[in-house]
Scaffold this motif. Structure first.
Motif, short mmCIF file in Angstrom:
data_model
loop_
_atom_site.label_atom_id
_atom_site.label_comp_id
_atom_site.label_asym_id
_atom_site.label_seq_id
_atom_site.Cartn_x
_atom_site.Cartn_y
_atom_site.Cartn_z
N LYS A 180 12.14 31.22 5.10
CA LYS A 180 12.27 30.15 6.10
C LYS A 180 13.69 30.12 6.67
CE LYS A 180 9.90 26.48 6.44
NZ LYS A 180 9.32 25.13 6.35
N ALA A 184 15.15 30.58 10.49
CA ALA A 184 16.10 29.64 11.11
C ALA A 184 17.32 30.38 11.63
CB ALA A 184 16.51 28.58 10.09
N PHE B 146 8.52 12.89 8.07
CA PHE B 146 9.21 14.02 8.71
C PHE B 146 9.48 15.15 7.72
CE2 PHE B 146 10.43 13.82 13.18
CZ PHE B 146 9.83 12.63 13.53
N TRP B 147 9.71 14.79 6.47
CA TRP B 147 9.82 15.84 5.45
C TRP B 147 8.50 16.62 5.38
CZ3 TRP B 147 6.42 15.70 1.27
CH2 TRP B 147 6.55 16.76 0.38
N ARG B 150 8.11 18.87 8.42
CA ARG B 150 9.06 19.98 8.50
C ARG B 150 8.63 21.17 7.64
NH1 ARG B 150 14.41 19.76 10.30
NH2 ARG B 150 15.04 20.96 8.50
N PRO B 157 5.86 19.35 19.03
CA PRO B 157 6.75 18.54 18.18
C PRO B 157 6.92 17.10 18.65
CG PRO B 157 7.99 20.25 19.33
CD PRO B 157 6.55 20.53 19.57
N GLY B 161 5.83 14.20 16.26
CA GLY B 161 6.85 13.24 15.86
C GLY B 161 6.43 11.81 16.14
N GLY B 207 11.33 14.38 17.33
CA GLY B 207 10.42 15.49 17.06
C GLY B 207 10.90 16.81 17.61
N TRP B 210 14.01 17.75 15.33
CA TRP B 210 13.86 17.92 13.89
C TRP B 210 12.68 18.78 13.47
CZ3 TRP B 210 14.71 12.10 12.30
CH2 TRP B 210 16.06 11.81 12.43
N LEU B 211 11.74 18.95 14.36
CA LEU B 211 10.53 19.67 13.96
C LEU B 211 10.47 21.09 14.51
CD1 LEU B 211 7.91 16.77 14.25
CD2 LEU B 211 9.18 17.54 12.24
N ARG B 212 11.61 21.64 14.87
CA ARG B 212 11.61 23.03 15.34
C ARG B 212 11.43 23.97 14.15
NH1 ARG B 212 16.28 25.20 18.51
NH2 ARG B 212 14.78 26.84 18.90
N TRP B 213 10.77 25.07 14.39
CA TRP B 213 10.63 26.07 13.32
C TRP B 213 10.57 27.45 13.91
CZ3 TRP B 213 5.96 28.62 13.99
CH2 TRP B 213 4.98 27.93 14.75
#
Lengths: 190, 213
Positions: A180, A184, B146-147, B150, B157, B161, B207, B210-213
């Motif tokens: 992960k 990133a 949010f944890w 994620r 997102p 969110g 969102g 913080w929710l990027r992946w």
């Protein structure tokens, strides 16, 4: 090609890829490898059609998507079409790519048809410009060592635990978090 | 590393995946959000003294039903939106119906009330603290949801969110019902809704970041 035969071949591909993937989710390494390899050829064809003006970026983006598929594999639900799931990941990463390059032509490019994903496989890999080996070296030890031993050298979790002094669950977590973190880092550098 | 090597690396020693991982993450998030808000109610706000009496009246359960329907809707949506390629789905209906019902009740309540009581119905005695309290009570659940998100892969997102924020704040509102003395539907239709809207909007705004992946 006749539309029905075309649909039929897409359906067959969906079924065979899904079988390999589901087996991989149960921990079958050989099937999972076949799934990723076959998916890779389809994604490459898909990206080649999408990124005609940025041919140098195709292989990097392909690797990023494969890593995202791997890191997100627990979000797949077996009653969902695999094509839709993979396509959503590819589209998300492609949109991210366009955004980071702020290519206006890219933003107007519609990417809506999931069928395109499996239209033309492409078997010839290009050279990736980003070196994942180098990025892996930047990870902290508790992620770098589990990935090196388990994922690159092919040692078992137990052997790696013995070698590194980490617990077996720390080795598994290290692999998971490391991959992960790798995603990133790619995101931060593109 | 070429792509073949990457594929070999990803496949080598691949561990089986727990098929219930999404359910587990959200169960834990709801537990943290619910227990967190409940503890703050018990330790700081205090349970309303007449809770046992009021719990025997149907209107109390109408009050509970409002945040509950939003919570069910938000949970149904957010667990779908955590997966690539899934739409928000049927959860929208629960949220829409919950809000529509409380607004019908609000408008009806105001329409039948004598003109000089309408303002009192809307403001109650706690309008100044209601929305702020619900927002603050949402914080433990907000962090937990949010944890959970994620660790998953939301491809929308902003929407994910927002649903996460609504899940946390509807949980908080359920806990707040144990404390809040207000029993007029127009009060809930405005201040409860506002209290849940703030974390929902914060969730939508955060969102994308913080929710990027």
């Amino acid at each position: 090609m006749d539309r029905t035969t075309h649909n039929e071949s897409l359906r067959r591909r969906e079924i065979s890829l899904q079988a390999l993937f589901l087996s991989g989710l149960k921990g079958n390494q050989a099937d999972y490898g076949s799934f990723l390899r076959e998916l890779g050829t389809h994604l490459r064809g898909f990206l080649r059609a999408r990124l005609q003006r940025q041919p140098d970026e195709i292989e990097d983006l392909l690797q990023e998507i494969l890593l995202a598929v791997h890191n997100g594999r627990h979000t797949y639900q077996s009653d969902q079409p695999l094509t839709a799931w993979v396509f959503a990941i590819a589209r998300y990463k492609l949109a991210d790519f366009y955004r980071s390059r702020s290519r206006h032509d890219g933003l107007t490019d519609s990417i809506d048809d999931a069928d395109e994903l499996f239209a033309e496989p492409c078997l010839e890999p290009a050279q990736a410009s980003r070196d994942l080996d180098k990025l892996l070296e930047e990870l902290p030890d508790k992620q770098r060592l589990p990935i090196r031993h388990v994922k690159l050298d092919g040692l078992s979790v137990a052997q790696t635990a013995q070698l590194t002094g980490l617990s077996e669950s720390a080795v598994k977590i290290g692999v998971h978090r490391g991959l992960k973190a790798l995603a990133a880092m790619i995101r931060g550098k593109s | 590393m070429n792509t073949d090597d990457l594929v070999s690396m990803l496949a080598r020693g691949v561990e089986p995946v727990d098929p219930k991982v999404i359910a587990k993450r959200f169960s834990l998030a709801i537990l943290i959000g619910g227990v967190g808000a409940l503890l703050v109610i018990l330790l700081r706000f205090g349970v309303r003294p007449d809770l046992a009496d009021v719990a025997a009246t149907p209107i109390f359960w109408v009050k509970i039903a409002f945040p509950l329907s939003l919570m069910v809707g938000a949970l149904l949506m957010v667990t779908r939106l955590a997966r690539p390629g899934m739409s928000a789905g049927g959860g929208k209906l629960w949220v829409t119906l919950g809000v529509a019902a409380i607004w019908v009740g609000t408008l009806y309540g105001l329409a039948v009330a004598p003109a000089d009581e309408r303002v009192a119905m809307v403001l109650g005695t706690t309008w100044k603290v209601c929305a702020v309290s619900i927002t603050l009570l949402s914080i433990p659940g907000f962090i937990a949801v949010f944890w959970a998100l994620r660790g998953l892969a939301p491809t929308q997102p902003k929407l994910a969110g927002a649903c996460g924020g609504l899940l946390a704040s509807s949980l908080a509102t359920l806990a707040y019902c144990l404390h809040c003395p207000e029993m007029a539907i127009p009060f809930w239709g405005i201040w409860y809704l506002l209290g849940m809207l703030v974390p929902t909007l914060v969730g939508a705004a955060m969102g994308t970041r913080w929710l990027r992946w």
